[in-house]
Design a protein around this motif. Structure first.
Motif, PDB file in Angstrom:
ATOM      1  N   PHE A 360     -13.034 -72.010 -53.592  1.00 33.85           N
ATOM      2  CA  PHE A 360     -14.270 -73.438 -53.860  1.00 33.85           C
ATOM      3  C   PHE A 360     -15.004 -73.967 -54.915  1.00 33.85           C
ATOM      4  O   PHE A 360     -16.114 -74.050 -53.967  1.00 33.85           O
ATOM      5  CB  PHE A 360     -14.247 -73.814 -52.214  1.00 33.85           C
ATOM      6  CG  PHE A 360     -13.280 -74.534 -50.878  1.00 33.85           C
ATOM      7  CD1 PHE A 360     -11.643 -74.137 -51.147  1.00 33.85           C
ATOM      8  CD2 PHE A 360     -13.987 -73.625 -49.909  1.00 33.85           C
ATOM      9  CE1 PHE A 360     -11.129 -74.124 -49.478  1.00 33.85           C
ATOM     10  CE2 PHE A 360     -12.749 -73.409 -49.204  1.00 33.85           C
ATOM     11  CZ  PHE A 360     -11.548 -73.742 -48.985  1.00 33.85           C
ATOM     12  N   PRO A 361     -14.801 -73.408 -55.768  1.00 31.16           N
ATOM     13  CA  PRO A 361     -15.465 -73.632 -57.145  1.00 31.16           C
ATOM     14  C   PRO A 361     -16.189 -75.151 -56.533  1.00 31.16           C
ATOM     15  O   PRO A 361     -15.932 -75.772 -56.497  1.00 31.16           O
ATOM     16  CB  PRO A 361     -14.978 -73.292 -58.134  1.00 31.16           C
ATOM     17  CG  PRO A 361     -13.909 -72.716 -57.642  1.00 31.16           C
ATOM     18  CD  PRO A 361     -13.376 -73.052 -56.094  1.00 31.16           C
ATOM     19  N   THR A 362     -17.634 -74.934 -56.937  1.00 25.68           N
ATOM     20  CA  THR A 362     -18.245 -76.336 -56.645  1.00 25.68           C
ATOM     21  C   THR A 362     -18.046 -77.068 -57.448  1.00 25.68           C
ATOM     22  O   THR A 362     -17.710 -78.628 -57.290  1.00 25.68           O
ATOM     23  CB  THR A 362     -19.528 -75.774 -56.880  1.00 25.68           C
ATOM     24  OG1 THR A 362     -20.550 -74.563 -55.810  1.00 25.68           O
ATOM     25  CG2 THR A 362     -20.723 -77.362 -56.619  1.00 25.68           C
ATOM     26  N   GLN A 363     -18.167 -77.065 -59.044  1.00 23.94           N
ATOM     27  CA  GLN A 363     -17.712 -78.777 -59.844  1.00 23.94           C
ATOM     28  C   GLN A 363     -15.598 -78.617 -59.456  1.00 23.94           C
ATOM     29  O   GLN A 363     -15.527 -79.523 -59.981  1.00 23.94           O
ATOM     30  CB  GLN A 363     -17.009 -78.081 -61.047  1.00 23.94           C
ATOM     31  CG  GLN A 363     -17.296 -79.206 -62.260  1.00 23.94           C
ATOM     32  CD  GLN A 363     -18.427 -80.414 -62.155  1.00 23.94           C
ATOM     33  OE1 GLN A 363     -19.538 -79.818 -61.338  1.00 23.94           O
ATOM     34  NE2 GLN A 363     -17.599 -81.511 -61.802  1.00 23.94           N
ATOM     35  N   THR A 510      -4.019 -78.532 -53.247  1.00 26.46           N
ATOM     36  CA  THR A 510      -4.728 -79.185 -53.859  1.00 26.46           C
ATOM     37  C   THR A 510      -5.791 -78.721 -55.114  1.00 26.46           C
ATOM     38  O   THR A 510      -5.765 -79.197 -56.070  1.00 26.46           O
ATOM     39  CB  THR A 510      -4.065 -80.951 -54.037  1.00 26.46           C
ATOM     40  OG1 THR A 510      -5.155 -81.506 -53.238  1.00 26.46           O
ATOM     41  CG2 THR A 510      -2.761 -81.190 -53.577  1.00 26.46           C
ATOM     42  N   LEU A 511      -6.898 -78.017 -54.208  1.00 21.90           N
ATOM     43  CA  LEU A 511      -7.941 -78.422 -54.641  1.00 21.90           C
ATOM     44  C   LEU A 511      -7.757 -76.799 -56.314  1.00 21.90           C
ATOM     45  O   LEU A 511      -8.225 -77.188 -56.914  1.00 21.90           O
ATOM     46  CB  LEU A 511      -9.080 -77.397 -53.380  1.00 21.90           C
ATOM     47  CG  LEU A 511     -10.638 -77.928 -54.038  1.00 21.90           C
ATOM     48  CD1 LEU A 511     -11.245 -77.515 -52.848  1.00 21.90           C
ATOM     49  CD2 LEU A 511     -10.875 -76.256 -54.993  1.00 21.90           C
ATOM     50  N   ALA A 512      -7.210 -75.920 -55.433  1.00 23.27           N
ATOM     51  CA  ALA A 512      -6.612 -75.139 -56.906  1.00 23.27           C
ATOM     52  C   ALA A 512      -6.471 -75.763 -58.404  1.00 23.27           C
ATOM     53  O   ALA A 512      -7.024 -75.318 -59.024  1.00 23.27           O
ATOM     54  CB  ALA A 512      -5.683 -74.243 -56.717  1.00 23.27           C
ATOM     55  N   ASN A 513      -6.145 -77.158 -57.957  1.00 22.12           N
ATOM     56  CA  ASN A 513      -5.187 -77.421 -59.317  1.00 22.12           C
ATOM     57  C   ASN A 513      -6.159 -77.676 -60.369  1.00 22.12           C
ATOM     58  O   ASN A 513      -6.490 -78.628 -61.166  1.00 22.12           O
ATOM     59  CB  ASN A 513      -4.639 -78.706 -58.862  1.00 22.12           C
ATOM     60  CG  ASN A 513      -3.333 -78.976 -58.679  1.00 22.12           C
ATOM     61  OD1 ASN A 513      -3.165 -77.739 -58.127  1.00 22.12           O
ATOM     62  ND2 ASN A 513      -2.968 -79.614 -57.713  1.00 22.12           N
ATOM     63  N   TYR A 514      -7.539 -77.891 -60.086  1.00 26.58           N
ATOM     64  CA  TYR A 514      -8.922 -78.392 -60.594  1.00 26.58           C
ATOM     65  C   TYR A 514     -10.035 -76.985 -60.682  1.00 26.58           C
ATOM     66  O   TYR A 514     -10.944 -77.440 -61.084  1.00 26.58           O
ATOM     67  CB  TYR A 514      -9.512 -79.331 -59.823  1.00 26.58           C
ATOM     68  CG  TYR A 514      -8.568 -80.572 -59.347  1.00 26.58           C
ATOM     69  CD1 TYR A 514      -8.884 -81.499 -60.266  1.00 26.58           C
ATOM     70  CD2 TYR A 514      -7.718 -80.627 -58.017  1.00 26.58           C
ATOM     71  CE1 TYR A 514      -7.324 -82.362 -59.902  1.00 26.58           C
ATOM     72  CE2 TYR A 514      -7.252 -81.567 -58.016  1.00 26.58           C
ATOM     73  CZ  TYR A 514      -6.601 -82.893 -58.823  1.00 26.58           C
ATOM     74  OH  TYR A 514      -5.816 -83.748 -58.310  1.00 26.58           O
ATOM     75  N   CYS A 515      -9.366 -76.420 -60.400  1.00 21.93           N
ATOM     76  CA  CYS A 515     -10.210 -74.714 -60.961  1.00 21.93           C
ATOM     77  C   CYS A 515      -9.982 -74.628 -62.574  1.00 21.93           C
ATOM     78  O   CYS A 515      -9.258 -73.848 -63.197  1.00 21.93           O
ATOM     79  CB  CYS A 515      -9.523 -73.543 -60.110  1.00 21.93           C
ATOM     80  SG  CYS A 515     -10.371 -73.974 -58.636  1.00 21.93           S
ATOM     81  N   LYS A 516     -11.095 -74.342 -62.687  1.00 24.05           N
ATOM     82  CA  LYS A 516     -11.456 -73.847 -64.697  1.00 24.05           C
ATOM     83  C   LYS A 516     -12.388 -72.568 -64.145  1.00 24.05           C
ATOM     84  O   LYS A 516     -13.734 -72.881 -64.603  1.00 24.05           O
ATOM     85  CB  LYS A 516     -11.289 -74.632 -65.498  1.00 24.05           C
ATOM     86  CG  LYS A 516     -10.568 -75.834 -65.969  1.00 24.05           C
ATOM     87  CD  LYS A 516     -11.149 -77.337 -66.242  1.00 24.05           C
ATOM     88  CE  LYS A 516      -9.966 -77.995 -66.452  1.00 24.05           C
ATOM     89  NZ  LYS A 516     -10.549 -79.200 -67.526  1.00 24.05           N
ATOM     90  N   CYS A 519      -8.704 -70.361 -59.496  1.00 20.83           N
ATOM     91  CA  CYS A 519      -8.626 -69.758 -58.507  1.00 20.83           C
ATOM     92  C   CYS A 519      -7.581 -69.863 -57.805  1.00 20.83           C
ATOM     93  O   CYS A 519      -6.721 -70.251 -57.506  1.00 20.83           O
ATOM     94  CB  CYS A 519     -10.017 -70.776 -57.739  1.00 20.83           C
ATOM     95  SG  CYS A 519      -9.411 -72.492 -57.573  1.00 20.83           S
ATOM     96  N   PRO A 520      -7.956 -68.746 -56.556  1.00 18.14           N
ATOM     97  CA  PRO A 520      -7.015 -68.987 -55.335  1.00 18.14           C
ATOM     98  C   PRO A 520      -6.427 -70.226 -55.129  1.00 18.14           C
ATOM     99  O   PRO A 520      -7.477 -70.825 -54.038  1.00 18.14           O
ATOM    100  CB  PRO A 520      -7.358 -67.706 -54.143  1.00 18.14           C
ATOM    101  CG  PRO A 520      -8.241 -67.323 -54.951  1.00 18.14           C
ATOM    102  CD  PRO A 520      -9.177 -68.458 -56.030  1.00 18.14           C
ATOM    103  N   ARG A 521      -4.906 -70.239 -54.823  1.00 20.34           N
ATOM    104  CA  ARG A 521      -4.912 -71.619 -54.036  1.00 20.34           C
ATOM    105  C   ARG A 521      -5.202 -71.466 -52.480  1.00 20.34           C
ATOM    106  O   ARG A 521      -4.709 -70.329 -51.777  1.00 20.34           O
ATOM    107  CB  ARG A 521      -2.948 -72.133 -54.189  1.00 20.34           C
ATOM    108  CG  ARG A 521      -3.118 -73.086 -53.855  1.00 20.34           C
ATOM    109  CD  ARG A 521      -1.462 -73.946 -54.774  1.00 20.34           C
ATOM    110  NE  ARG A 521      -1.789 -73.807 -56.344  1.00 20.34           N
ATOM    111  CZ  ARG A 521      -2.339 -74.939 -57.055  1.00 20.34           C
ATOM    112  NH1 ARG A 521      -2.296 -75.909 -55.948  1.00 20.34           N
ATOM    113  NH2 ARG A 521      -2.045 -74.581 -58.129  1.00 20.34           N
TER     114      ARG A 521
END
Length: 671
Positions: A360-363, A510-516, A519-521
């Motif tokens: 869960f990266p903050t941004q 779906t949160l991993a879709n927004y990681c740059k 990040c792990p799914r």
């Protein structure tokens, strides 16, 4: 901390969340003004003078008995909206602006505003103008009654002598409550810990700390420093020292301020012929009276107290097994509960809260929240460059997807800094109105780790975002009834319901879709573990919430004058499974009971009853936009223009019940 804490004065709370309006119809972006500390005193006086003139003109209007309410209520609302354009930002900046001088100037202005508001709502001529009105529909009827309640709760019907005393009390309370909050917020004390005392904490945590000339680490009271330490530091003595200092961060002076506030609040009740401050406050809440609240809390306590004892015993057995010592020697203390709970989570459920920050990266978490909210409610978040109070603060226009209509503005202030409000909260800085096309503004304030969030912090982010949306998606006729201007024991319900979106695979995956970068799914296995962790500790969590609420009620009971807050706390906390820790001073930093939630802490659980029942409408598909749009229209858009009980009934098609809540407490709720 999950709250909609708005630093309201006692009077502001009575005004149903404040008053709100504008100069002319607003069709484009509306943002917050910036101030210089040196200019605030003159601006404060000028804005108060302007509304005094407006109200003097209103007082002289020739309003006949049974006059149509609509134009008069609209004018009243407009007057206070103009004022809110100034005092809304002032209330926010006093808590978040980096400039200490500006925060102090804003606080001083808040005192003047509070004193002025009291004089307004003690004005019998203004009161009589509103009393003359004949309403045409339920919205007008409720708004008229809200205004009359504000007058009556400020003593307009009391004798001149009692009115004067009540005003003096309100003025004094505003200063006391402000000083109490400042003592907590601005405490710059740093505790010194040796490198050995930080054993167990990850390098990512330690690398962000400051050292002194001796090579020891200096830690303050911000949550990103405090919480991981309590969960991960192996040194029992260090954790005890840190927790003790944390509970005392309001300083002993706050215990005296709290007692002063309690006594003054009791005197308010006496002036109105009420037996207690709780009785006086609750007449305008869903619960209606202290007996109903105390019965509810007693039922919750009876359910959770055995669970709390069972969970503490589980921790003792786990500690004994881990350290290979007899169970009778494996003591669990207040300062060691979080540490052993975290170790149990890791071993039994294989969940490491620190490692969850990778998921869960903050941004990315913020962009994910935008996405699920956009799909559910049919809205878009469009970043825009506007003046902000600090460089890292972000601003977004919130628009309707279908029509492109500007719905409101959202400010986000995510990261900790010196002098900033230390928890998580939303300020409903500006209320919206369909009469003037005035657009609402919410400011979401948190203190997150820059790299990532654990599961609790992700829930907090979603919770607070629920408050922000409650403000922005409001579509009320009158600005004074916009957003979170609802009964205080309902205000948390929309946010608590939204927390479920931070727990289910259908949304979390779906949160991993927004990681740059990537990040792990979140997968089935992790969801299962997170659900198990969520169910674990329910007894400890709800027992603590019940304790806070019962303590709050005890401070504002018929025996308030005889009560010393710390002594009551010692007795009440001492009766819990973990007991009271000598020298700790929790009441001196319990911001809620000095910042608008007095006789209101029960509302977190009362609201959760509504939240979990409303959640049932989504069934097994949280992403259902049909239900989301209906919820937006029936609950979020209505603000406080109808009673909470009515809008919940409209959404559910029936009266709410508490089955889902008690199932949640006992870990039996089907996810």
């Amino acid at each position: 901390m999950k709250s909609n804490f708005m630093q309201l004065t006692t009077l502001s709370v009575l005004m149903m969340g404040g008053s709100q309006l504008v100069h002319a119809a607003e069709t484009t972006r509306s943002t917050l003004p910036k101030f210089q500390a040196k200019d605030i005193p003159a601006l404060c006086d000028a804005n108060i003078k302007k509304i005094q003139n407006d109200l003097s003109a209103f007082e002289q209007k020739n309003i006949k008995k049974n006059a149509k309410a609509a134009p008069v209520l609209a004018e009243w609302d407009q007057v206070f909206s103009k004022f809110e354009d100034f005092y809304g930002p002032i209330g926010l900046y006093s808590n978040v602006d980096p400039d200490e001088a500006l925060r102090k100037a804003a606080e001083d202005c808040e005192i003047k505003i509070s004193e002025f508001q009291t004089s307004v709502f003690q004005n019998p001529k203004l009161y009589e103008q509103i009393k003359k009105l004949k309403t045409n529909d339920e919205i007008e009827k409720k708004y008229r009654q809200d205004i009359l309640d504000s007058f009556e709760n400020t003593g307009v019907q009391l004798t001149a002598e009692k009115r004067a005393r009540l005003k003096a009390i309100f003025d004094e309370l505003a200063k006391i409550e402000q000083e109490y909050a400042r003592n907590v917020r601005d405490n710059a004390e740093k505790l010194e810990f040796t490198p050995a005392e930080l054993k167990g904490l990850p390098d990512s945590y330690i690398s962000g700390l400051k050292k002194n000339e001796k090579g020891n680490y200096l830690l303050g009271f911000e949550y990103p420093e405090y919480r991981p330490f309590m969960e991960l530091a192996e040194s029992d003595d260090a954790r005890k020292r840190y927790q003790t200092a944390f509970t005392r961060r309001g300083t002993e002076k706050n215990l005296g301020l709290l007692k002063q506030a309690m006594d003054l609040r009791y005197e308010i009740a006496q002036l109105f012929g009420k037996k207690s401050y709780a009785e006086w406050v609750l007449q305008h809440r869903m619960a209606k009276d202290p007996a109903t609240v105390n019965k509810f809390l007693s039922e919750v306590h009876a359910t959770v107290a055995p669970l709390e004892k069972k969970e503490v015993q589980t921790l003792r057995e786990f500690k004994a097994k881990t350290l290979k010592i007899p169970v009778e020697k494996a003591e669990i203390n207040r300062w060691s509960e979080a540490y052993w709970s975290e170790k149990l989570r890791k071993e039994k459920y294989e969940v490491d809260q620190e490692k969850l920050r990778d998921y869960f990266p903050t941004q990315a978490s913020q962009e994910w929240i935008f996405a699920i909210s956009s799909d559910l409610y049919g809205i878009d978040f469009q970043p825009a460059k506007v003046d902000v109070w600090q460089d890292e603060v972000e601003y977004y226009d919130v628009k309707d997807k279908k029509t492109g209509e500007m719905l409101g503005g959202l400010y986000i202030d995510k990261y900790p800094r010196k002098g900033k409000y230390g928890h998580a909260a939303v300020w409903g800085v500006k209320g919206g109105s369909t009469l003037t096309n005035r657009k609402p503004i919410s400011a979401l304030v948190t203190n997150f780790n820059r790299k990532g969030l654990n599961s609790d912090e992700l829930e907090t982010f979603v919770h607070e975002f629920g408050h922000a949306l409650h403000g922005i998606l409001s579509n009320t006729r009158f600005a004074s009834q916009s957003g979170t201007s609802v009964e205080r024991d309902f205000v948390e319900a929309p946010s608590q319901m939204y927390e479920e979106w931070a727990r289910r695979k259908e949304t979390l995956s779906t949160l991993a879709n927004y990681c740059k970068p990537a990040c792990p799914r979140v997968d089935d296995a992790l969801i299962s573990k997170l659900n198990a962790v969520h169910s674990y500790g329910r007894g400890l969590h709800y027992a603590r919430q019940t304790l806070y609420a019962q303590f709050d009620m005890a401070l504002h009971s018929t025996d308030a004058l005889k009560v010393q807050p710390l002594e009551v706390w010692k007795k009440m906390e001492g009766a819990t499974a973990l007991g009271y820790v000598p020298t700790t001073e929790f009441p001196g930093q319990f911001n809620h009971i000095m910042g608008g939630y007095q006789v209101g802490y029960y509302g977190y659980m009362w609201s959760e009853v509504m939240a979990l029942d409303m959640l049932s409408a989504f069934g097994d598909n949280l992403n259902n936009p049909e239900v989301g749009q209906r919820y937006r229209k029936t609950i979020l858009s209505q603000g406080g223009q109808y009673e909470a009980e009515k809008i919940v009934h409209d959404f559910l098609g029936r009266k709410p019940d508490n089955k889902a809540f008690f199932d949640e407490i006992t870990g039996q709720r089907v996810k």
